[in-house]
Design a protein around this motif. Structure first.
Motif, PDB file in Angstrom:
ATOM      1  N   UNK A 216      31.945  30.121  28.398  1.00  0.00           N
ATOM      2  CA  UNK A 216      30.780  31.002  28.508  1.00  0.00           C
ATOM      3  C   UNK A 216      30.859  32.054  27.406  1.00  0.00           C
ATOM      4  N   UNK A 217      29.715  32.306  26.765  1.00  0.00           N
ATOM      5  CA  UNK A 217      29.607  33.298  25.695  1.00  0.00           C
ATOM      6  C   UNK A 217      28.609  34.371  26.120  1.00  0.00           C
ATOM      7  N   UNK A 218      28.986  35.655  25.994  1.00  0.00           N
ATOM      8  CA  UNK A 218      28.088  36.742  26.376  1.00  0.00           C
ATOM      9  C   UNK A 218      28.415  38.024  25.627  1.00  0.00           C
ATOM     10  N   UNK A 219      27.553  39.037  25.795  1.00  0.00           N
ATOM     11  CA  UNK A 219      27.667  40.247  24.979  1.00  0.00           C
ATOM     12  C   UNK A 219      28.502  41.361  25.586  1.00  0.00           C
TER      13      UNK A 219
ATOM     14  N   UNK B 250      26.461  39.180  37.118  1.00  0.00           N
ATOM     15  CA  UNK B 250      25.749  38.288  38.026  1.00  0.00           C
ATOM     16  C   UNK B 250      25.610  36.877  37.451  1.00  0.00           C
ATOM     17  N   UNK B 251      25.362  36.787  36.149  1.00  0.00           N
ATOM     18  CA  UNK B 251      25.240  35.448  35.542  1.00  0.00           C
ATOM     19  C   UNK B 251      26.570  34.710  35.570  1.00  0.00           C
ATOM     20  N   UNK B 252      27.660  35.422  35.336  1.00  0.00           N
ATOM     21  CA  UNK B 252      28.978  34.798  35.447  1.00  0.00           C
ATOM     22  C   UNK B 252      29.256  34.380  36.879  1.00  0.00           C
TER      23      UNK B 252
ATOM     24  N   UNK C  13      24.829  33.266  27.478  1.00  0.00           N
ATOM     25  CA  UNK C  13      24.044  34.078  28.410  1.00  0.00           C
ATOM     26  C   UNK C  13      22.751  34.607  27.808  1.00  0.00           C
ATOM     27  N   UNK C  14      22.375  34.102  26.622  1.00  0.00           N
ATOM     28  CA  UNK C  14      21.056  34.341  26.047  1.00  0.00           C
ATOM     29  C   UNK C  14      20.737  33.177  25.120  1.00  0.00           C
TER      30      UNK C  14
ATOM     31  N   UNK D 185      25.108  22.338  25.389  1.00  0.00           N
ATOM     32  CA  UNK D 185      24.861  23.770  25.209  1.00  0.00           C
ATOM     33  C   UNK D 185      23.701  24.184  26.108  1.00  0.00           C
ATOM     34  N   UNK D 186      23.894  25.293  26.824  1.00  0.00           N
ATOM     35  CA  UNK D 186      22.866  25.832  27.720  1.00  0.00           C
ATOM     36  C   UNK D 186      22.646  27.294  27.371  1.00  0.00           C
TER      37      UNK D 186
END
Length: 352
Positions: free
Chosen positions: A185-188, A214-216, A266-267, A291-292
């Motif tokens: 998972x990749x996020x900011x 919440x997304x995680x 996550x975006x 990839x999502x």
């Protein structure tokens, strides 16, 4: 001395309120009288009533403050932000209200709080603020109406958003059903530090930013149900929500062995960067690596990106309506909008 409303009134031989009406309520005066007042004002060098003083008298500034932790250019270049602001602007226009965009510093506490303290607005719309940002305390201290897309314990802000965890749970279930067991998972905002690189997240609850947390959590629940332990999921933080940052984050994941068979960003902006990195290595999205993304911006369709659709413009529109015309019942000050998993070409069965 600087001319005032009274100076013009004395020159024309009318009351202060009559001069004021010439600017704010011209329908109350004859055309001839209004012309005489404006001509006299121009001759005296009077530019009109002070807008700040007028807003104080009316107890209305006629503007919504929009808070986000990015440069001002972000509001005009990020596709999701553009859609959100378009929806917010439609409500503002309907309410004859303007928008004041307030980018907030992440490095200087004084600069992070000053825009909130100094803004002459009727209320605030929080576009994006991590839970640790000092501007949140300043918001509470101002006592003005606030609408946010993140829920925080003890906050009195109204809420317009989505069920973040349910949205990513659907995406996670999709990947598990395709046989994926090595995921990333990749996020900011996984950490307070603004840097790009791998991070260890023992539990989604450790992330101090509502949206990412919440997304995680949604992904964790879906993977747990599929028998995939959270400890096996690689997580990479990025310095900002940008395509280049998404590609840099993906490099950490794709150049390791064994590489993940699926990467959830996550975006969509980050996901597009992941796709760039996948293709740069001669790999095929949806075949070698799935990839999502998240958001369903216009480029997601062009790239065939599997993603979660959320109604960005409607989210902005409803935020504006709730801020400008808040319902009397507190129960009606929370709006949860629907999301949909959109399956496209970038997700497919896990490679054997």
């Amino acid at each position: 001395m600087r001319p005032t409303l009274q100076t013009v009134a004395d020159a024309v031989g009318v009351s202060r309120s009559t001069v004021s009406n010439a600017y704010s309520r011209p329908d109350q005066l004859s055309a001839d009288l209004r012309d005489r007042i404006l001509t006299a004002a121009a001759g005296l060098g009077y530019a009109g009533p002070d807008p700040t003083a007028r807003s104080l008298r009316r107890r209305r500034a006629g503007a919504i403050g929009v808070l986000f932790t990015a440069k001002l250019s972000y509001a005009f270049t990020d596709p999701y932000a553009v859609q959100f602001l378009r929806g917010l602007a439609s409500s503002a226009e309907q309410g004859r209200t303007g928008l004041l965009l307030l980018p907030l510093s992440m490095d200087d506490e004084e600069a992070a709080v000053a825009p909130v303290n100094d803004a002459v607005v009727d209320g605030f719309c929080v576009y994006c603020l991590p839970d640790w940002h000092p501007a949140l305390a300043a918001l509470e201290a101002r006592g003005l109406p606030v609408v946010a897309g993140q829920k925080r314990p003890g906050s009195q802000a109204s809420f317009v958003g989505i069920d973040e965890a349910a949205a990513t749970r659907a995406a996670g279930e999709h990947l598990v059903a395709l046989g994926h067991r090595r995921l990333a998972v990749v996020g900011e905002y996984f950490t307070v530090a603004q840097s790009t690189g791998p991070v260890t997240i023992k539990s989604p609850g450790d992330v101090a930013y509502y949206t990412d947390r919440e997304r995680l959590r949604g992904y964790q629940e879906a993977l747990a149900e599929g028998g995939v332990p959270w400890s096996s999921v690689a997580t990479v933080n990025v310095a900002r929500n940008g395509r280049a940052e998404g590609a840099a984050a993906a490099a950490y994941l794709l150049d390791r062995a064994p590489r993940p068979t699926a990467i959830a960003a996550l975006s969509d902006i980050l996901a597009l960067g992941v796709l760039d990195a996948v293709r740069a290595r001669g790999l095929r999205p949806g075949h070698d690596v799935s990839v999502v993304g998240f958001d369903d911006i216009p480029d997601a369709t062009t790239e065939g990106l599997t993603t979660v659709h959320q109604p960005a413009a409607e989210r902005g529109r409803r935020s504006g309506l709730l801020l400008l015309d808040p319902p009397t019942d507190p129960a009606d000050r929370s709006v949860v909008l629907p999301t949909t998993l959109v399956v496209r070409a970038t997700s497919g069965p896990a490679p054997s």
